[in-house]
Scaffold this motif. Structure first.
Motif, PDB file in Angstrom:
ATOM      1  N   THR A 102       0.822  -1.209   0.000  1.00 19.69           N
ATOM      2  CA  THR A 102       0.000   0.000   0.000  1.00 19.69           C
ATOM      3  C   THR A 102       0.855   1.258   0.000  1.00 19.69           C
ATOM      4  OG1 THR A 102      -1.778  -1.160   1.153  1.00 19.69           O
ATOM      5  CG2 THR A 102      -1.830   1.240   1.206  1.00 19.69           C
ATOM      6  N   VAL A 103       1.930   1.259   0.775  1.00 22.91           N
ATOM      7  CA  VAL A 103       2.856   2.401   0.755  1.00 22.91           C
ATOM      8  C   VAL A 103       3.421   2.585  -0.644  1.00 22.91           C
ATOM      9  CG1 VAL A 103       5.104   3.218   1.559  1.00 22.91           C
ATOM     10  CG2 VAL A 103       3.462   2.324   3.200  1.00 22.91           C
ATOM     11  N   PHE A 104       3.741   1.487  -1.294  1.00 19.10           N
ATOM     12  CA  PHE A 104       4.316   1.520  -2.642  1.00 19.10           C
ATOM     13  C   PHE A 104       3.303   2.030  -3.667  1.00 19.10           C
ATOM     14  CE2 PHE A 104       5.099  -0.846  -6.680  1.00 19.10           C
ATOM     15  CZ  PHE A 104       6.314  -0.258  -7.024  1.00 19.10           C
ATOM     16  N   CYS A 105       2.055   1.559  -3.575  1.00 19.94           N
ATOM     17  CA  CYS A 105       1.055   1.869  -4.595  1.00 19.94           C
ATOM     18  C   CYS A 105       0.137   3.036  -4.241  1.00 19.94           C
ATOM     19  CB  CYS A 105       0.200   0.635  -4.886  1.00 19.94           C
ATOM     20  SG  CYS A 105       1.119  -0.747  -5.599  1.00 19.94           S
ATOM     21  N   ALA A 143      -1.459   2.074   6.111  1.00 20.56           N
ATOM     22  CA  ALA A 143      -0.368   2.452   5.208  1.00 20.56           C
ATOM     23  C   ALA A 143      -0.720   3.631   4.319  1.00 20.56           C
ATOM     24  CB  ALA A 143       0.031   1.247   4.352  1.00 20.56           C
ATOM     25  N   ILE A 144      -2.008   3.890   4.130  1.00 23.91           N
ATOM     26  CA  ILE A 144      -2.431   5.059   3.354  1.00 23.91           C
ATOM     27  C   ILE A 144      -1.868   6.333   3.974  1.00 23.91           C
ATOM     28  CG2 ILE A 144      -4.428   6.479   2.725  1.00 23.91           C
ATOM     29  CD1 ILE A 144      -4.157   4.075   0.957  1.00 23.91           C
ATOM     30  N   THR A 145      -1.773   6.355   5.313  1.00 28.12           N
ATOM     31  CA  THR A 145      -1.266   7.545   6.004  1.00 28.12           C
ATOM     32  C   THR A 145       0.259   7.562   6.058  1.00 28.12           C
ATOM     33  OG1 THR A 145      -1.439   6.467   8.182  1.00 28.12           O
ATOM     34  CG2 THR A 145      -3.338   7.717   7.412  1.00 28.12           C
ATOM     35  N   ALA A 146       0.903   6.670   5.316  1.00 28.74           N
ATOM     36  CA  ALA A 146       2.364   6.651   5.255  1.00 28.74           C
ATOM     37  C   ALA A 146       2.896   6.656   3.826  1.00 28.74           C
ATOM     38  CB  ALA A 146       2.911   5.415   5.989  1.00 28.74           C
ATOM     39  N   SER A 147       1.989   6.550   2.852  1.00 30.75           N
ATOM     40  CA  SER A 147       2.421   6.485   1.452  1.00 30.75           C
ATOM     41  C   SER A 147       2.653   7.883   0.878  1.00 30.75           C
ATOM     42  CB  SER A 147       1.366   5.770   0.604  1.00 30.75           C
ATOM     43  OG  SER A 147       1.690   5.855  -0.774  1.00 30.75           O
ATOM     44  N   PRO A 148       3.822   8.119   0.291  1.00 33.55           N
ATOM     45  CA  PRO A 148       4.114   9.460  -0.261  1.00 33.55           C
ATOM     46  C   PRO A 148       3.242   9.839  -1.448  1.00 33.55           C
ATOM     47  CG  PRO A 148       5.846   7.896  -0.851  1.00 33.55           C
ATOM     48  CD  PRO A 148       4.964   7.197   0.150  1.00 33.55           C
ATOM     49  N   ILE A 149       2.525   8.862  -2.038  1.00 28.75           N
ATOM     50  CA  ILE A 149       1.692   9.188  -3.197  1.00 28.75           C
ATOM     51  C   ILE A 149       0.203   9.033  -2.898  1.00 28.75           C
ATOM     52  CG2 ILE A 149       3.456   8.685  -4.919  1.00 28.75           C
ATOM     53  CD1 ILE A 149       2.081   5.964  -5.349  1.00 28.75           C
ATOM     54  N   SER A 150      -0.169   8.748  -1.654  1.00 28.99           N
ATOM     55  CA  SER A 150      -1.600   8.673  -1.336  1.00 28.99           C
ATOM     56  C   SER A 150      -2.172  10.085  -1.251  1.00 28.99           C
ATOM     57  CB  SER A 150      -1.827   7.930  -0.018  1.00 28.99           C
ATOM     58  OG  SER A 150      -1.500   8.742   1.093  1.00 28.99           O
ATOM     59  N   ALA A 151      -3.436  10.214  -1.612  1.00 30.96           N
ATOM     60  CA  ALA A 151      -4.087  11.532  -1.604  1.00 30.96           C
ATOM     61  C   ALA A 151      -4.139  12.108  -0.192  1.00 30.96           C
ATOM     62  CB  ALA A 151      -5.495  11.411  -2.184  1.00 30.96           C
ATOM     63  N   ILE A 176       5.706   7.233   8.501  1.00 32.25           N
ATOM     64  CA  ILE A 176       6.209   5.896   8.187  1.00 32.25           C
ATOM     65  C   ILE A 176       6.612   5.144   9.451  1.00 32.25           C
ATOM     66  CG2 ILE A 176       8.126   4.647   7.098  1.00 32.25           C
ATOM     67  CD1 ILE A 176       7.989   6.695   4.811  1.00 32.25           C
ATOM     68  N   LEU A 177       7.383   5.786  10.307  1.00 31.32           N
ATOM     69  CA  LEU A 177       7.853   5.128  11.529  1.00 31.32           C
ATOM     70  C   LEU A 177       6.698   4.770  12.460  1.00 31.32           C
ATOM     71  CD1 LEU A 177      11.070   7.175  12.424  1.00 31.32           C
ATOM     72  CD2 LEU A 177      10.963   4.750  11.818  1.00 31.32           C
ATOM     73  N   SER A 178       5.792   5.707  12.680  1.00 27.21           N
ATOM     74  CA  SER A 178       4.712   5.473  13.643  1.00 27.21           C
ATOM     75  C   SER A 178       3.768   4.372  13.185  1.00 27.21           C
ATOM     76  CB  SER A 178       3.945   6.769  13.912  1.00 27.21           C
ATOM     77  OG  SER A 178       3.377   7.283  12.728  1.00 27.21           O
ATOM     78  N   THR A 179       3.396   4.367  11.912  1.00 26.64           N
ATOM     79  CA  THR A 179       2.461   3.336  11.435  1.00 26.64           C
ATOM     80  C   THR A 179       3.129   1.972  11.360  1.00 26.64           C
ATOM     81  OG1 THR A 179       2.948   3.921   9.121  1.00 26.64           O
ATOM     82  CG2 THR A 179       1.025   4.952  10.141  1.00 26.64           C
ATOM     83  N   PHE A 180       4.381   1.913  10.917  1.00 29.95           N
ATOM     84  CA  PHE A 180       5.062   0.622  10.792  1.00 29.95           C
ATOM     85  C   PHE A 180       5.268  -0.022  12.160  1.00 29.95           C
ATOM     86  CE2 PHE A 180       8.822  -2.126  10.394  1.00 29.95           C
ATOM     87  CZ  PHE A 180       8.366  -2.969   9.395  1.00 29.95           C
ATOM     88  N   LEU A 181       5.755   0.740  13.117  1.00 36.14           N
ATOM     89  CA  LEU A 181       5.954   0.183  14.457  1.00 36.14           C
ATOM     90  C   LEU A 181       4.626  -0.229  15.080  1.00 36.14           C
ATOM     91  CD1 LEU A 181       8.697   2.540  15.964  1.00 36.14           C
ATOM     92  CD2 LEU A 181       8.946   0.159  15.223  1.00 36.14           C
TER      93      LEU A 181
END
Length: 437
Positions: A102-105, A143-151, A176-181
């Motif tokens: 999701t982060v990727f896409c 992951a939507i709240t960590a993806s650099p290309i999410s709206a 990225i750090l907060s959601t992944f952990l």
């Protein structure tokens, strides 16, 4: 009196849309806007988040082209290989896979392709499928709240950098750090939820009835020509987006006066990536319209249009009253913003729509940038009502019956992992934000 009427209209529109499902959520949102206008609120086109919708459309166009070229199948194949290496640890690895994809896409719809694999591997390893499936669905939403290309992230970083001077890279690092952990810690807890598969009476009954399919093992797969190339092109596009967004940010300032703003650049780069994939992989452009990603993505655009317009119209109509009522509460209990976003997301059905409707209002009543950024993860609470497509798909794909929706609607397999994950992400957001922003 009018406020009560308008709240009833909004809730009724959202309830009707949720009952009808899919794209009808957007339809009902638009109908709700009409009723708000007819009962006294000012309706304006300025409340429609065209920038959010444009970014979703552009990203979905590129992903749909990649899917048609076989790129998504290739990514799922790589994910399946990784998951099958540690079937006993599927509850830990499944959310990592869906989070990364999701982060990727930039869209959680990629989880649809991995859910059957997760359910299959869980059965093979003797793991209760509800454990990896529930946290995997939640991770795809987080992951939507960590993806650099999410709206949602593009909107959030844009408003915080432009109006409050918070650096793009710093925000992205916190997200990225907060959601992944949070998903890693939640996965460990989820590993202990529910009875073991062998002790689950529902599973035993289905096993006795012959309704549980035996594990099929690794599926034979050979990447089609162009599959790997489409993934590489899409990855390059993401890197270009990140580099450009960094270069024009105030934090770095490599480009002082960009002729192409960030939102417009993301749309153009993604559309350009779709063009290159179509040409390099020799796709027939009209066949891209038939992909599942394109259909679900365009449906998401209509949903965001209707629901975000509905919510923003209500909030802007009563912004003065909202400021008066909430400013003292939020200043004294800043974490309450996360609670508001949590429940709003369940109704607005979209991270981007929730952020667009409520974050500007929160900032207007004096919420600090740190509080807004730390609370941002709470817009991912799309799992509260068991109506979201990926959640329903996980229930449907688990033939063991361990992933289920209870009699009381809210007592479903996703509520504990989801709530815990968001609480941890918000806590980590405050922790990392306090020294990274």
């Amino acid at each position: 009196m009018l406020l009560a009427l308008h709240i009833i209209i909004v809730l009724a529109a959202i309830f009707l849309g949720a009952r009808l499902g899919s794209i009808a959520i957007g339809f009902a949102g638009g109908a709700g806007v009409l009723l708000l206008g007819l009962t006294g609120l000012t309706v304006t086109i300025k409340d429609i988040p065209f920038d959010v919708i444009g970014i979703i459309m552009a990203v979905i166009a590129a992903i749909a082209a990649m899917q048609k070229a076989g790129g998504l199948d290739y990514l799922v194949y790589l994910a399946e290989k990784a998951l099958r290496k540690n079937p006993k640890q599927i509850t830990i690895w499944a959310p990592i896979v869906t989070w990364l994809m999701t982060v990727f896409c930039g869209t959680g719809h990629t989880a649809f392709s991995t859910l059957p694999v997760i359910a299959e591997v869980a059965k093979e390893g003797g793991v209760r499928p509800s454990r990896p499936l529930s946290i995997a669905v939640v991770a795809s939403q987080m992951a939507i709240t960590a993806s650099p290309i999410s709206a949602a992230v593009v909107f959030m970083t844009g408003i915080m950098e432009k109006e409050h001077g918070v650096g793009y890279l710093s925000m992205l690092a916190v997200f990225i750090l907060s959601t992944f952990l949070a998903i890693i810690l939640t996965a460990f807890v989820t590993n202990f939820l529910g009875k073991d598969l062998k002790d689950d009476p529902v599973y035993q009954e289905r096993l006795a009835n012959g309704t549980v399919k035996p594990p099929q093992g690794m599926h034979a797969y050979e990447p089609v020509k162009g599959a790997k190339a489409s993934v590489v092109i899409f990855l390059i596009a993401i890197l270009v987006v990140m580099f450009y967004a960094t270069a024009i940010s105030d934090q770095v300032g490599l480009i002082k006066e960009p002729t192409v703003p960030r939102n417009e650049a993301i749309m153009a780069i993604m559309m350009g990536a779709a063009t290159v994939i179509t040409m390099v992989c020799k796709l027939k452009a009209d066949t891209i319209l038939q992909t599942s990603v394109f259909r679900s993505g365009m449906s998401a655009c209509v949903c965001v249009l209707g629901v975000a317009w509905l919510g923003t119209t209500l909030i802007n109509g009563y912004i003065d009253q909202i400021k008066a009522l909430s400013s003292d509460v939020l200043n004294e209990f800043p974490w309450m913003l996360a609670v508001v976003l949590f429940f709003a997301a369940a109704l607005l059905y979209s991270q981007a729509a929730t952020a667009k409707a409520l974050i500007p209002a929160a900032l207007a009543v004096g919420v600090s940038p740190l509080v807004a950024i730390a609370s941002f993860a709470a817009v991912s609470a799309l799992f509260i009502l068991p109506t979201y497509p990926t959640l329903l798909a996980a229930v449907e794909m688990d033939d063991t019956g361990s992933t289920r929706i209870g009699k009381f609607v809210f007592n479903h397999s996703f509520i504990i992992p989801g709530t815990l994950c968001i609480a941890l992400a918000v806590a980590f957001g405050f922790l990392f934000g306090s020294f990274m922003l």
